[in-house]
Design an enzyme around this catalytic site. Structure first.
Site, PDB file in Angstrom:
ATOM      1  N   HIS A   1       3.224  -4.619   4.224  1.00  0.00           N
ATOM      2  CA  HIS A   1       3.168  -5.123   5.593  1.00  0.00           C
ATOM      3  C   HIS A   1       2.647  -6.553   5.630  1.00  0.00           C
ATOM      4  CE1 HIS A   1       3.873  -1.168   7.373  1.00  0.00           C
ATOM      5  NE2 HIS A   1       2.971  -0.665   6.571  1.00  0.00           N
TER       6      HIS A   1
ATOM      7  N   ASP B   1      -5.115 -10.361   0.501  1.00  0.00           N
ATOM      8  CA  ASP B   1      -3.830 -11.054   0.622  1.00  0.00           C
ATOM      9  C   ASP B   1      -3.059 -11.057  -0.695  1.00  0.00           C
ATOM     10  OD1 ASP B   1      -1.837 -12.510   1.945  1.00  0.00           O
ATOM     11  OD2 ASP B   1      -2.610 -14.373   1.103  1.00  0.00           O
ATOM     12  N   HIS B   2      -1.796 -10.658  -0.608  1.00  0.00           N
ATOM     13  CA  HIS B   2      -0.919 -10.560  -1.779  1.00  0.00           C
ATOM     14  C   HIS B   2      -1.500  -9.606  -2.828  1.00  0.00           C
ATOM     15  CE1 HIS B   2       1.175 -13.777   0.214  1.00  0.00           C
ATOM     16  NE2 HIS B   2       2.177 -13.632  -0.619  1.00  0.00           N
TER      17      HIS B   2
ATOM     18  N   GLU C   1      -0.768  -3.472  12.155  1.00  0.00           N
ATOM     19  CA  GLU C   1       0.073  -3.153  10.999  1.00  0.00           C
ATOM     20  C   GLU C   1       1.534  -3.477  11.258  1.00  0.00           C
ATOM     21  OE1 GLU C   1      -0.179   0.541   8.050  1.00  0.00           O
ATOM     22  OE2 GLU C   1       1.157   0.907   9.738  1.00  0.00           O
TER      23      GLU C   1
ATOM     24  N   CYS D   1       5.749   6.888   4.109  1.00  0.00           N
ATOM     25  CA  CYS D   1       4.600   6.020   3.795  1.00  0.00           C
ATOM     26  C   CYS D   1       3.912   6.436   2.496  1.00  0.00           C
ATOM     27  CB  CYS D   1       3.582   6.040   4.930  1.00  0.00           C
ATOM     28  SG  CYS D   1       4.274   5.442   6.478  1.00  0.00           S
TER      29      CYS D   1
ATOM     30  N   HIS E   1       5.038   0.414  -0.390  1.00  0.00           N
ATOM     31  CA  HIS E   1       5.739  -0.441   0.570  1.00  0.00           C
ATOM     32  C   HIS E   1       4.700  -1.467   1.024  1.00  0.00           C
ATOM     33  CE1 HIS E   1       3.779   2.474   3.202  1.00  0.00           C
ATOM     34  NE2 HIS E   1       3.886   1.601   4.174  1.00  0.00           N
TER      35      HIS E   1
ATOM     36  N   HIS F   1       0.847  -1.198   0.000  1.00  0.00           N
ATOM     37  CA  HIS F   1       0.000   0.000   0.000  1.00  0.00           C
ATOM     38  C   HIS F   1       0.881   1.247   0.000  1.00  0.00           C
ATOM     39  CE1 HIS F   1      -0.378   1.543   4.414  1.00  0.00           C
ATOM     40  NE2 HIS F   1       0.781   0.977   4.253  1.00  0.00           N
TER      41      HIS F   1
END
Lengths: 138, 138, 138, 138, 138, 138
Positions: B42, B80-81, B127, B34, B40, B15
């Site tokens: 998480h 996810d992914h 996070e 950010c 980047h 994100h």
């Protein structure tokens, strides 16, 4: 000044998910591999949260050793290295789910905690890193 | 007897923090590193807490597999992914902060959880080891 | 008296698994959802282990702040809140797997660690709670 | 839409449990080995939870860096690598229990958090993996 | 069949980093805030790894209770809730760094472990979540 | 360039420590509460470490999904939600200690890992947060 104080204790136990009114087929349908009649087991983590005012001379809601002693005597000694279905008086006749374990622990602890002048706030039982339950007494 | 039951699921995603009404300069001022336009990411942890009465025959608030299936279908498969800014329908047009991720997940889960007769209590999104948010639905 | 000293640092980054010599179809076959061209990401944990004798006056193999400064300057600043495929010089042209990240970090750190008179022993990179790699330099 | 946001910070400190109105004998009776006049210490974890509405342009209850800066300035700098009994102004004259540390931290943080337009919800102090306290402000 | 067996124990203690041959100014230059003359402290984790063959009748390298008892008697009782600089015989005259704590613990444990027919393999001391040392005996 | 790659899997199981050549009295003397004939159980964590060279096109020692599939087929399916004494072929006739579980897992995994061209390096079995064993194959 109301403080919530939490003590962690642990117990390792065997159990199976099983309703004694049902046959094996129905138990497997409802509980899957957790119904294995040969048992399986867990490292349970128990978090007991009490609340009360801080004693100004001691700085405590309650001495942690005293709280830990109550938890050990009332529940850990009955649960640790035991078969939860066969050997625990306060779980007899119940499905030994995390939910019922938490409720059973609450009922064991609540009078003893009240007896030392504080209030039981929450019983949290962690069964795996992916699931836990919390019971607040009603 | 009301029990809170929590299930953990995880998703790994990319994100950036970014308000599309602002230019890059203002985004960097507000969001620092950010806001990196190259993204980047998480390892997010999601804790979904539901509450309800214990079914006396099953010993459950809800079967964990059923709850896990709902969470996976309604949110994990979408997150996810994935790139949370570009690929997630319920985050379109929002700043993809942990706060908005939690609110978005609540809105995805709430009708499905109600539909099986229990109540969604809390969506917690972790996070990093140093920050998380909790949303209780209002 | 040889001591192994380990410092943990963390970085949050986006990446995709992707071999630039292959088309998307082959990348998806080999890397599955990790090949998503819109990226995904992780909270990476980096454990850097050095070894050396204990300085009798300081009691240290190396001052932790000095070691941490080297790790931050040589690798964390290049990796944290970055796109590992697009923005990291020492990963250019490689598949950005955990294996290659660890080897790349080793190559960045090894001369700087040697330069302060100690030896780099291991670079461990944790991608998720379920997988990590360790590289010992050859 | 009210969100709870939690930030973790850490501090390592020495303390003893000790009521200055009592002699050593009584302190040992009440506090056991925690009364050691030569001190002992802990890696404390502090979880600060604030609540507020999400700013629609930023997606935040509050910028985490801003919250972290307040926590560091108001409490971590006063507590980290310190003797909690001897060196912390807001703990003077109190038994330095986890309960009183949490209350003291609340009193340091509450005006500063209100000052940026959000509300302090909970101060949680973790002393060991087996015990923690939570204070909600009254 | 050689097995490595590891037991974790914990101790909470105060210390300062301090070389008694230096004045305060030099100690602060070398050790920073860790030199605070009023002490600070940690929750230390100790991982003791022994190795040996599995006893075919017991299935053990060594009974964990026996190993735990040795660790408690030889080191934990001397370290827990203590001032490591002032109260620990085997750390006298040394800089109380994590390195020297690990070496000191090794020297306490090694003869006792050899005495029960197994071999001490590693002493690992974790000071914070970000740093630990390992000592393998030479 | 040799890399160590570790995959974590988990299994929840019941067991007892018990030597079938001994009577209950001797089993209790040697194994304490772990000899409970009604069983107890654990959440076991399994860390499988393989080593090999990095495939230059894939960036992998081995595809994690392939490794995970081998571990699940060869050991997790046999161990998870099972009674380790009664239901696991490769533990028959042995004391079901953590040591013997690790050795048994090694023997299951080693041929399958070799078969895909890499080398099994370590099997680590974590029984509780306080004890684990590692087996390196001889």
């Amino acid at each position: 000044m109301m403080i919530h104080l939490t003590r962690r204790e642990r117990f390792n136990a065997a159990h199976r998910l099983f309703n004694e009114d049902w046959d094996d087929k129905k138990n497997f349908e409802c509980f899957g591999k957790c119904a294995n009649p040969n048992w399986h087991g867990h490292n349970y983590e128990l978090f007991v949260t009490v609340k009360g005012n801080v004693n100004p001379q001691l700085g405590f809601v309650v001495n942690l050793k005293r709280l830990s002693k109550i938890i050990k005597e009332k529940v850990i000694e009955k649960l640790d290295h035991k078969n939860l279905n066969l050997e625990v008086d306060f779980l007899q006749g119940k499905v030994v789910s995390t939910e019922n374990i938490a409720i059973g622990i609450w009922e064991q602890l609540e009078p003893a905690v009240k007896n030392i002048g504080i209030e039981l706030h929450c019983v949290k039982v962690v069964e795996t890193e992916n699931n836990f339950v919390e019971y607040f007494g009603s």
